[in-house]
Design an enzyme around this catalytic site. Sequence first.
Site, PDB file in Angstrom:
ATOM      1  N   GLU A 339       8.884  -2.820  -6.837  1.00  0.00           N
ATOM      2  CA  GLU A 339      10.178  -2.182  -6.617  1.00  0.00           C
ATOM      3  C   GLU A 339      11.106  -3.123  -5.866  1.00  0.00           C
ATOM      4  O   GLU A 339      10.746  -3.628  -4.793  1.00  0.00           O
ATOM      5  CB  GLU A 339      10.029  -0.899  -5.790  1.00  0.00           C
ATOM      6  CG  GLU A 339       9.544   0.304  -6.543  1.00  0.00           C
ATOM      7  CD  GLU A 339       9.588   1.567  -5.690  1.00  0.00           C
ATOM      8  OE1 GLU A 339       9.281   2.636  -6.225  1.00  0.00           O
ATOM      9  OE2 GLU A 339       9.938   1.482  -4.484  1.00  0.00           O
ATOM     10  N   CYS A 340      12.285  -3.374  -6.404  1.00  0.00           N
ATOM     11  CA  CYS A 340      13.351  -4.076  -5.716  1.00  0.00           C
ATOM     12  C   CYS A 340      12.892  -5.453  -5.224  1.00  0.00           C
ATOM     13  O   CYS A 340      12.912  -6.413  -5.994  1.00  0.00           O
ATOM     14  CB  CYS A 340      13.888  -3.215  -4.572  1.00  0.00           C
ATOM     15  SG  CYS A 340      15.544  -3.680  -4.023  1.00  0.00           S
ATOM     16  N   ALA A 341      12.467  -5.585  -3.983  1.00  0.00           N
ATOM     17  CA  ALA A 341      11.989  -6.871  -3.497  1.00  0.00           C
ATOM     18  C   ALA A 341      10.821  -7.374  -4.336  1.00  0.00           C
ATOM     19  O   ALA A 341      10.697  -8.573  -4.597  1.00  0.00           O
ATOM     20  CB  ALA A 341      11.568  -6.750  -2.034  1.00  0.00           C
TER      21      ALA A 341
END
Length: 453
Positions: A339-341
């Site tokens: 997720e994301c990072a």
Amino acid sequence: MVTSATSVPRLVIAAPASGTGKTTVATGLMRAFADAGLAVSPHKVGPDYIDPGYHALATGRPGRNLDAFLCGPERIAPLFLHGAEGAQLAVIEGVMGLFDGASGRGELASTAHVAKLLRAPVVLVVDASSQSRSVAALVHGFASWDPEVRVAGVILNKVGSDRHEALLREALGGAGVPVLGALRRAADVDTPSRHLGLVPVAERRAEALDAVAAQAARVREGCDLDALLALARSAPPVPGPAWSPEAASPPAGPRPVIAVAGGPAFTFSYTEHTELLTAAGADVVPFDPLRDEKLPPDTAGLVIGGGFPEMYASELSANEPLRTAVSALAATGAPVAAECAGLLYLSRSLDGRPMCGVLPGEARMSPRLTLGYREAVALADNPLAAAGTRVRGHEFHRTTVEPGAGPAPAWGFTAPERRVEGFTAGGVHASYLHVHWAGAPGVAERLVAAARG
């Protein structure tokens, strides 16, 4: 004596707007009451990952989020009861202004909404730095706007002097809402911020401990803790049973190792995710991509959540042995949820520095903040969700990945706009979308089942 979960005393710390000091006040109250010997359960309204880290530091208990958009209004009270089990007091920090919720959705996911779902009294933190008598009109407006929201006290923040405090108290004398605290301006409790908010605890633990201690001292000096505790104890029982991470039927078979990225670069994770993975039959083992050159032994699945890899791009890139190990694990088809990072870390590069190369994207910092709630549908079967599964999530980043979606996107966004986003390939599911797994039943079980093979 420890209070039962259903009757745990509780306070919601809210404000008219962001930037008034509610995080300072809420965290200071948590620590002050914990220092007084109470078991304090910390909670945060909304999808924020950073404030709960400071809450955990203040109380010694996991910080937990209460988000009615991500998890559904029906799960707020059960999640609260789960997190507050064994506590003698719960302090719930609000988000934005008291009545600000999901855009275009009325009260949904606002602090007021959560306060009503929990039947909790609200203490309004008011920035008094540029007003005197007008504070009474502001407080009266907030207290009377929604009769179902019990605004039961005010804490005045950034008060300039004894004379200023006297004027504020005099003005509020006829407002019908008692003043439960008055805090002077104080630079020593400031917490540094950057492009996505406060700097997480994991990056400045010693300084964060000092800041939390200073916040508690300030609260003890300026607030009526006895009155606040009495107000918390006036809250009626919370309806409904506590949420449980346990599956309907206990999992059978071997317990696969699910490695979960942590450390300063990957600090964004909801407490319930680890609980759900464990209940689904996994052995959850944390690792730090900044330090560890190998994945945990026998890793059968990988979770890489959000955080600030852009601040550590050089160090992450320099750890070539771990990047190679992550790439090799993904190549086996093992489930990898990012997720994301995590999406940035799996990309070919981040700001020109080599990353894991699992995905074809190139990631870089962006001047534009992408922020807001999203609704999405899984477009194909993947390690997290079956095709057609609908979820609610949240985006929060100042980076971009080109391309933004692969040949097999992770999600099709349906609101607020329609677009595809993210990547799935083999066992990899990578996306900017943050999903609270307590609001998406079956995600953890599906991931563990994929790791079990």
